[in-house]
Scaffold this motif. Structure first.
Motif, PDB file in Angstrom:
ATOM      1  N   ALA A 190      -3.419   0.749   3.016  1.00 53.91           N
ATOM      2  CA  ALA A 190      -3.191   0.175   1.685  1.00 53.91           C
ATOM      3  C   ALA A 190      -4.368  -0.660   1.197  1.00 53.91           C
ATOM      4  CB  ALA A 190      -1.916  -0.670   1.699  1.00 53.91           C
ATOM      5  N   LEU A 191      -4.865  -1.574   2.028  1.00 53.03           N
ATOM      6  CA  LEU A 191      -5.964  -2.449   1.612  1.00 53.03           C
ATOM      7  C   LEU A 191      -7.246  -1.669   1.340  1.00 53.03           C
ATOM      8  CD1 LEU A 191      -6.993  -5.267   1.051  1.00 53.03           C
ATOM      9  CD2 LEU A 191      -7.462  -5.543   3.508  1.00 53.03           C
ATOM     10  N   PRO A 192      -7.688  -0.776   2.263  1.00 52.75           N
ATOM     11  CA  PRO A 192      -8.878   0.023   1.940  1.00 52.75           C
ATOM     12  C   PRO A 192      -8.677   0.909   0.720  1.00 52.75           C
ATOM     13  CG  PRO A 192      -8.384   0.138   4.288  1.00 52.75           C
ATOM     14  CD  PRO A 192      -7.219  -0.530   3.640  1.00 52.75           C
ATOM     15  N   LEU A 193      -7.477   1.483   0.570  1.00 55.51           N
ATOM     16  CA  LEU A 193      -7.186   2.340  -0.585  1.00 55.51           C
ATOM     17  C   LEU A 193      -7.347   1.561  -1.886  1.00 55.51           C
ATOM     18  CD1 LEU A 193      -6.105   5.222  -1.317  1.00 55.51           C
ATOM     19  CD2 LEU A 193      -3.817   4.213  -1.339  1.00 55.51           C
ATOM     20  N   PHE A 194      -6.853   0.336  -1.925  1.00 58.23           N
ATOM     21  CA  PHE A 194      -6.965  -0.513  -3.108  1.00 58.23           C
ATOM     22  C   PHE A 194      -8.425  -0.828  -3.418  1.00 58.23           C
ATOM     23  CE2 PHE A 194      -7.308  -4.766  -4.957  1.00 58.23           C
ATOM     24  CZ  PHE A 194      -6.536  -4.620  -6.107  1.00 58.23           C
ATOM     25  N   LEU A 195      -9.169  -1.271  -2.417  1.00 62.49           N
ATOM     26  CA  LEU A 195     -10.560  -1.676  -2.640  1.00 62.49           C
ATOM     27  C   LEU A 195     -11.448  -0.499  -3.014  1.00 62.49           C
ATOM     28  CD1 LEU A 195     -11.003  -4.231   0.298  1.00 62.49           C
ATOM     29  CD2 LEU A 195     -10.689  -4.727  -2.132  1.00 62.49           C
ATOM     30  N   ILE A 196     -11.246   0.640  -2.339  1.00 64.97           N
ATOM     31  CA  ILE A 196     -12.058   1.824  -2.616  1.00 64.97           C
ATOM     32  C   ILE A 196     -11.806   2.323  -4.037  1.00 64.97           C
ATOM     33  CG2 ILE A 196     -12.339   4.273  -2.031  1.00 64.97           C
ATOM     34  CD1 ILE A 196     -11.845   3.474   0.904  1.00 64.97           C
ATOM     35  N   THR A 197     -10.533   2.363  -4.436  1.00 68.28           N
ATOM     36  CA  THR A 197     -10.202   2.838  -5.783  1.00 68.28           C
ATOM     37  C   THR A 197     -10.688   1.858  -6.848  1.00 68.28           C
ATOM     38  OG1 THR A 197      -8.251   3.967  -4.905  1.00 68.28           O
ATOM     39  CG2 THR A 197      -8.316   3.598  -7.277  1.00 68.28           C
ATOM     40  N   LEU A 198     -10.581   0.567  -6.581  1.00 68.29           N
ATOM     41  CA  LEU A 198     -11.031  -0.445  -7.545  1.00 68.29           C
ATOM     42  C   LEU A 198     -12.533  -0.360  -7.777  1.00 68.29           C
ATOM     43  CD1 LEU A 198     -10.363  -2.982  -9.258  1.00 68.29           C
ATOM     44  CD2 LEU A 198     -10.832  -4.345  -7.212  1.00 68.29           C
ATOM     45  N   THR A 199     -13.296  -0.315  -6.690  1.00 64.40           N
ATOM     46  CA  THR A 199     -14.760  -0.340  -6.821  1.00 64.40           C
ATOM     47  C   THR A 199     -15.347   1.032  -7.130  1.00 64.40           C
ATOM     48  OG1 THR A 199     -14.995  -0.043  -4.419  1.00 64.40           O
ATOM     49  CG2 THR A 199     -14.958  -2.296  -5.261  1.00 64.40           C
ATOM     50  N   SER A 246      -0.435  -0.320  -2.482  1.00 59.83           N
ATOM     51  CA  SER A 246      -1.694  -0.303  -3.227  1.00 59.83           C
ATOM     52  C   SER A 246      -1.440  -0.162  -4.721  1.00 59.83           C
ATOM     53  CB  SER A 246      -2.570   0.853  -2.731  1.00 59.83           C
ATOM     54  OG  SER A 246      -3.755   0.960  -3.504  1.00 59.83           O
ATOM     55  N   ALA A 247      -0.519   0.719  -5.104  1.00 64.28           N
ATOM     56  CA  ALA A 247      -0.213   0.927  -6.521  1.00 64.28           C
ATOM     57  C   ALA A 247       0.387  -0.329  -7.140  1.00 64.28           C
ATOM     58  CB  ALA A 247       0.743   2.109  -6.673  1.00 64.28           C
ATOM     59  N   ALA A 248       1.287  -0.986  -6.410  1.00 64.44           N
ATOM     60  CA  ALA A 248       1.890  -2.218  -6.918  1.00 64.44           C
ATOM     61  C   ALA A 248       0.833  -3.294  -7.135  1.00 64.44           C
ATOM     62  CB  ALA A 248       2.957  -2.709  -5.941  1.00 64.44           C
ATOM     63  N   ALA A 249      -0.169  -3.332  -6.270  1.00 62.73           N
ATOM     64  CA  ALA A 249      -1.261  -4.303  -6.428  1.00 62.73           C
ATOM     65  C   ALA A 249      -2.037  -4.048  -7.715  1.00 62.73           C
ATOM     66  CB  ALA A 249      -2.185  -4.240  -5.216  1.00 62.73           C
ATOM     67  N   PHE A 250      -2.217  -2.771  -8.073  1.00 59.30           N
ATOM     68  CA  PHE A 250      -2.917  -2.449  -9.323  1.00 59.30           C
ATOM     69  C   PHE A 250      -2.075  -2.844 -10.540  1.00 59.30           C
ATOM     70  CE2 PHE A 250      -5.632   0.488  -6.790  1.00 59.30           C
ATOM     71  CZ  PHE A 250      -6.847  -0.037  -7.205  1.00 59.30           C
ATOM     72  N   VAL A 251      -0.764  -2.686 -10.447  1.00 60.41           N
ATOM     73  CA  VAL A 251       0.098  -3.120 -11.550  1.00 60.41           C
ATOM     74  C   VAL A 251      -0.064  -4.621 -11.774  1.00 60.41           C
ATOM     75  CG1 VAL A 251       2.467  -3.352 -12.349  1.00 60.41           C
ATOM     76  CG2 VAL A 251       1.768  -1.262 -11.174  1.00 60.41           C
ATOM     77  N   THR A 278      -1.727   3.163 -15.056  1.00 57.40           N
ATOM     78  CA  THR A 278      -2.049   4.085 -13.964  1.00 57.40           C
ATOM     79  C   THR A 278      -1.498   3.572 -12.634  1.00 57.40           C
ATOM     80  OG1 THR A 278      -4.245   3.033 -13.799  1.00 57.40           O
ATOM     81  CG2 THR A 278      -4.102   5.082 -15.052  1.00 57.40           C
ATOM     82  N   GLY A 279      -1.496   2.246 -12.461  1.00 55.64           N
ATOM     83  CA  GLY A 279      -0.904   1.687 -11.246  1.00 55.64           C
ATOM     84  C   GLY A 279       0.592   1.952 -11.185  1.00 55.64           C
ATOM     85  N   LEU A 280       1.291   1.787 -12.327  1.00 61.12           N
ATOM     86  CA  LEU A 280       2.724   2.059 -12.369  1.00 61.12           C
ATOM     87  C   LEU A 280       3.004   3.536 -12.123  1.00 61.12           C
ATOM     88  CD1 LEU A 280       5.611   1.114 -12.923  1.00 61.12           C
ATOM     89  CD2 LEU A 280       5.185   1.485 -15.373  1.00 61.12           C
ATOM     90  N   GLY A 281       2.183   4.402 -12.718  1.00 64.82           N
ATOM     91  CA  GLY A 281       2.347   5.839 -12.497  1.00 64.82           C
ATOM     92  C   GLY A 281       2.150   6.202 -11.035  1.00 64.82           C
ATOM     93  N   SER A 282       1.138   5.605 -10.408  1.00 69.21           N
ATOM     94  CA  SER A 282       0.893   5.858  -8.984  1.00 69.21           C
ATOM     95  C   SER A 282       2.070   5.390  -8.139  1.00 69.21           C
ATOM     96  CB  SER A 282      -0.390   5.140  -8.537  1.00 69.21           C
ATOM     97  OG  SER A 282      -1.526   5.650  -9.194  1.00 69.21           O
ATOM     98  N   LEU A 283       2.651   4.258  -8.523  1.00 72.90           N
ATOM     99  CA  LEU A 283       3.802   3.717  -7.792  1.00 72.90           C
ATOM    100  C   LEU A 283       4.996   4.666  -7.873  1.00 72.90           C
ATOM    101  CD1 LEU A 283       5.075   1.332  -6.244  1.00 72.90           C
ATOM    102  CD2 LEU A 283       5.636   0.314  -8.459  1.00 72.90           C
ATOM    103  N   LEU A 284       5.251   5.225  -9.053  1.00 72.52           N
ATOM    104  CA  LEU A 284       6.390   6.123  -9.235  1.00 72.52           C
ATOM    105  C   LEU A 284       6.182   7.462  -8.529  1.00 72.52           C
ATOM    106  CD1 LEU A 284       7.128   5.492 -13.035  1.00 72.52           C
ATOM    107  CD2 LEU A 284       8.399   4.603 -11.058  1.00 72.52           C
ATOM    108  N   MET A 285       4.943   7.923  -8.465  1.00 73.57           N
ATOM    109  CA  MET A 285       4.661   9.235  -7.883  1.00 73.57           C
ATOM    110  C   MET A 285       4.358   9.188  -6.382  1.00 73.57           C
ATOM    111  SD  MET A 285       5.057  11.697  -9.937  1.00 73.57           S
ATOM    112  CE  MET A 285       5.137  12.188 -11.666  1.00 73.57           C
ATOM    113  N   ALA A 286       4.146   7.998  -5.841  1.00 75.68           N
ATOM    114  CA  ALA A 286       3.798   7.883  -4.424  1.00 75.68           C
ATOM    115  C   ALA A 286       4.818   8.523  -3.484  1.00 75.68           C
ATOM    116  CB  ALA A 286       3.572   6.413  -4.064  1.00 75.68           C
ATOM    117  N   PRO A 287       6.134   8.351  -3.703  1.00 76.16           N
ATOM    118  CA  PRO A 287       7.100   8.981  -2.779  1.00 76.16           C
ATOM    119  C   PRO A 287       7.063  10.505  -2.794  1.00 76.16           C
ATOM    120  CG  PRO A 287       8.141   7.213  -4.031  1.00 76.16           C
ATOM    121  CD  PRO A 287       6.807   7.467  -4.665  1.00 76.16           C
TER     122      PRO A 287
END
Length: 413
Positions: free
Chosen positions: A223-232, A108-113, A258-267
């Protein structure tokens, strides 16, 4: 990244209001919605170490990204975790292994990047009429304004004190109204011994790395719901809050950073962080500072507060959550009154878009929830449909002559 603005030197007296605005936004976030993170962690079966790591990763990530964006753009870019996504995870993590959930966070984070780098999101934002955007913001914030007074039936002494104090501060020293009720409310709670800090011990949080796993099931169900919910539910209204208060920074670097930050902090447990919507309005309006060029300080102040909370993990988050719900709700509602009023005035200003803006306001305020998507998206969608239908130019029929329709005379089809 958008162009950097040169701002005038900041005096000490310029720090008070934006710093307090940033602090209030942080208190409201932790005191109001952070409980969802603890609920999701419990559903996922996470132990104290992994829960503390989640708190650390999301707090540090939000703080650092907010400081960077606010400093570079010289605008109050308030970041926060995705509240609707946290609510979604309370149910989603019950059936998804944690390692797969971490993998879904990363996708999801990579999709925002990619979305931020593509530039598509900024183009969509620019298509939304200002009146409709103002109506959306007013509708989203209405429940918080109502909540400021709803506390009277639950805790009349505390809510009544804050409301009366706010009006008096507004009358005699308007600039310090929000600062005044924050200090007064905290003193009142401490005097009444309603905030128990006796068992509080500051302990440093330690990040714990969790290796991600990737699966088709987690991709589709998390991942898909997380992306759509956060986007909208977060990025769209968050950017409209900035636009409503006159800030023009492009959405693209905000989404990408913010997408890159989420990607780095996800693990380390962070599910998603993004531009804030509701709490951002506290820092983008006149209450933060009369001079819009000074309001970026609120973004930096909020970021510093988030980092402090992150360093001490669950400890300070628990302090904010220990504050009475009535205090949080009343403080939030009163701090947002100016923004609600300005948004309503802006929504009703243009007679050509007034009805569409009103429909947007009412639809957003009703907080429709369909297909797992929250009220901000549906309110905006309904408002845009109303705007198009009410303002679209109808095709004019050609005049009918004595010998018949013009189209027939001209051999039309």
């Amino acid at each position: 990244m958008s162009h950097i603005r040169c701002s005038s030197p900041v005096a000490w007296r310029d720090l008070i209001h934006p710093v307090v605005a940033g602090l209030i936004s942080v208190i409201i976030n932790y005191g109001g919605t952070f409980i969802l993170v603890f609920q999701a962690a419990k559903v996922a079966g996470l132990g104290p170490e992994l829960t503390a790591s989640w708190v650390w990763s999301i707090s540090i990530g939000v703080g650092v990204s907010g400081i960077i964006l606010s400093w570079i753009t010289r605008e109050p870019i308030i970041t926060a975790w995705s509240t609707p996504a946290a609510a979604f995870l309370v149910t989603a993590l019950a059936s998804t292994p944690y390692a797969q959930a971490v993998g879904a966070y990363m996708i999801s984070a990579a999709a925002f990047v990619l979305l931020g780098l593509s530039g598509c999101f900024e183009r969509v934002i620019r298509l939304i009429p200002p009146g409709v955007a103002a109506g959306l913001l007013a509708g989203i914030l209405l429940q918080f304004g109502i909540g400021a007074f709803a506390g009277m039936s639950v805790d009349p002494l505390l809510a009544g004190l804050l409301i009366v104090a706010y009006v008096l501060f507004k009358r005699f020293t308007a600039r310090y109204a929000v600062v005044g009720i924050l200090v007064l409310g905290l003193v009142f709670l401490l005097v009444q011994e309603r905030v128990d800090l006796s068992g509080l011990t500051l302990t440093l949080a330690a990040p714990v790395f969790s290796g991600p796993e990737f699966s088709l099931n987690a991709l589709l169900s998390v991942a898909l719901p997380l992306f759509l919910i956060t986007l909208t539910g977060q990025y769209m209204p968050g950017m409209l809050v900035l636009r409503n208060d006159g800030f023009k920074t492009s959405a693209n670097p905000i989404v990408a950073v913010t997408g890159l930050g989420s990607l780095l902090m996800a693990p380390f447990g962070s599910h998603a962080f993004n531009i804030a919507a509701i709490t951002a309005a506290i820092c983008t309006g006149r209450e933060a500072h009369e001079d819009p060029s000074k309001r970026w300080i609120a973004g930096v102040a909020a970021g510093v507060c988030y980092i402090v909370v992150g360093v001490f993990g669950v400890t300070l988050a628990a302090v904010f959550m220990a504050l009475p719900a009535t205090f949080i709700a009343t403080l939030a509602g009163l701090a947002l009154l100016g923004t609600i009023g300005a948004s309503l005035a802006s929504a009703m200003a243009d007679s050509k878009t007034r009805e569409a803006s009103l429909i947007t306001f009412l639809a957003s305020a009703s907080n429709i929830t369909l297909l797992g998507i929250g009220g901000a998206f549906w309110g905006l969608l309904i408002g845009l449909v109303a705007y198009v239908l009410l303002n679209a130019r109808l095709t004019q029929q050609a005049p009918v002559s004595a010998s018949g329709p013009a189209s027939i005379n001209n051999g039309g089809h």
